[in-house]
Design an enzyme around this catalytic site. Structure first.
Site, PDB file in Angstrom:
ATOM      1  N   ASN A   6      -4.255   1.544 -13.679  1.00 46.47           N
ATOM      2  CA  ASN A   6      -3.303   0.686 -12.972  1.00 46.47           C
ATOM      3  C   ASN A   6      -1.903   1.264 -13.144  1.00 46.47           C
ATOM      4  OD1 ASN A   6      -2.342  -1.718 -11.643  1.00 46.47           O
ATOM      5  ND2 ASN A   6      -1.664  -2.453 -13.650  1.00 46.47           N
ATOM      6  N   GLY A  32       0.787  -1.244   0.000  1.00 41.97           N
ATOM      7  CA  GLY A  32       0.000   0.000   0.000  1.00 41.97           C
ATOM      8  C   GLY A  32       0.811   1.281   0.000  1.00 41.97           C
ATOM      9  N   ASN A  87       1.805   2.950  -2.544  1.00 45.24           N
ATOM     10  CA  ASN A  87       1.215   3.884  -3.522  1.00 45.24           C
ATOM     11  C   ASN A  87      -0.038   4.535  -2.957  1.00 45.24           C
ATOM     12  OD1 ASN A  87       2.578   4.000  -6.309  1.00 45.24           O
ATOM     13  ND2 ASN A  87       2.745   1.853  -5.708  1.00 45.24           N
ATOM     14  N   HIS A 124       2.127  -0.025 -13.314  1.00 43.96           N
ATOM     15  CA  HIS A 124       2.945  -1.233 -13.497  1.00 43.96           C
ATOM     16  C   HIS A 124       4.412  -0.812 -13.519  1.00 43.96           C
ATOM     17  CE1 HIS A 124       3.590  -5.378 -14.666  1.00 43.96           C
ATOM     18  NE2 HIS A 124       4.477  -4.950 -15.535  1.00 43.96           N
ATOM     19  N   ARG A 182      -5.012  -9.492  -8.326  1.00 45.77           N
ATOM     20  CA  ARG A 182      -5.946 -10.429  -8.952  1.00 45.77           C
ATOM     21  C   ARG A 182      -6.310  -9.908 -10.342  1.00 45.77           C
ATOM     22  NH1 ARG A 182      -7.437 -14.033  -4.964  1.00 45.77           N
ATOM     23  NH2 ARG A 182      -7.879 -15.274  -6.788  1.00 45.77           N
TER      24      ARG A 182
HETATM   25  C1  GRF Z   1       3.918  -1.381  -7.328  1.00 48.20           C
HETATM   26  O1  GRF Z   1       5.242  -1.591  -7.707  1.00 48.20           O
HETATM   27  C2  GRF Z   1       3.026  -1.325  -8.532  1.00 48.20           C
HETATM   28  O2  GRF Z   1       3.661  -0.847  -9.675  1.00 48.20           O
HETATM   29  C3  GRF Z   1       2.663  -2.774  -8.737  1.00 48.20           C
HETATM   30  O3  GRF Z   1       2.530  -3.299  -7.441  1.00 48.20           O
HETATM   31  C4  GRF Z   1       3.364  -2.551  -6.546  1.00 48.20           C
HETATM   32  C5  GRF Z   1       2.492  -2.114  -5.399  1.00 48.20           C
HETATM   33  O4  GRF Z   1       3.223  -1.545  -4.349  1.00 48.20           O
HETATM   34  N1  GRF Z   1       1.461  -2.904  -9.532  1.00 48.20           N
HETATM   35  P1  GRF Z   1       2.454  -0.921  -3.094  1.00 48.20           P
HETATM   36  O5  GRF Z   1       1.532  -1.995  -2.537  1.00 48.20           O
HETATM   37  O6  GRF Z   1       1.700   0.274  -3.552  1.00 48.20           O
HETATM   38  O7  GRF Z   1       3.548  -0.589  -2.106  1.00 48.20           O
END
Ligand code: GRF
Length: 182
Positions: free
Chosen positions: A99, A12, A14, A101, A83
């Site tokens: 999303n 989490g 982000n 990535h 998922r």
């Molecule tokens: C990030 O690196 C994102 O790009 C990928 O999953 C990771 C999530 O990290 N899809 P967090 O849970 O936000 O720390």
């Protein structure tokens, strides 16, 4: 007021970066009872909803998630959602799900270890991509990309950290642009 839901299965970071940038998140949805995002949401005063998958098929499960999403939501932000979403869900919320990535898509899409895979491939440039979500994983239209260069003395750990740091400003910046938040 703009309504944003964040869907996260794990750490989490982000989510926290989005909230700390001043974006108001209405709710966090997670599929994982042990996800650290639950603690982060509590700390930020954002309600979290745990939707566990039992024996349902993908679409039935996504319908359970759908109950937790306000009908007038403006944006669904996938941030480490582990998922694959059903075509039903992606189509219902088309143009409202994004999303992030950790690669320069279309390179290293579709997997859970994009950074490690790019490292092992010997890439000299890494990156992050924010894209619209469609049923085919990591192939929706690209909204934002940032390149991150590999230095001679880099390690996988060092570059992974830099990539996450870039995510933490690129994702909020992109959401603000899309939602016209100042
Ligand atoms: C990030 O690196 C994102 O790009 C990928 O999953 C990771 C999530 O990290 N899809 P967090 O849970 O936000 O720390």
């Amino acid at each position: 007021m703009i309504k944003i839901v964040v869907m996260s299965s794990g750490e989490g970071s982000n989510f926290s970066a989005i909230v700390k940038s001043g974006i108001k998140v209405s709710r966090v949805i997670t599929n994982n009872p042990n996800a650290n995002v639950i603690k982060r949401a509590k700390k930020e005063g954002v309600g979290s909803l745990l939707v566990e998958r039992k024996n349902e098929n993908r679409e039935e499960y996504d319908k359970k998630i759908d109950y937790g999403i306000y009908h007038d939501i403006d944006l669904i932000v996938l941030a480490g959602w582990m998922r694959i979403l059903s075509p039903w869900f992606c189509e219902k919320w088309a143009d409202k799900i994004i999303n992030i990535h950790p690669s320069l898509l279309p390179a290293f899409g579709g997997g859970c270890h994009a950074i490690r895979d790019a490292w092992e491939y010997g890439c000299k440039t890494f990156g992050v991509t924010v894209h619209w979500v469609i049923p085919e994983v990591d192939t929706g239209q690209i909204i934002t990309q940032r390149a991150i260069h590999r230095f001679d003395d880099d390690t996988l750990e060092k570059i992974t950290k830099r990539i996450h740091n870039v995510e933490h400003y690129v994702y909020p910046e992109t959401i603000k642009k899309l939602m016209k938040i100042k």
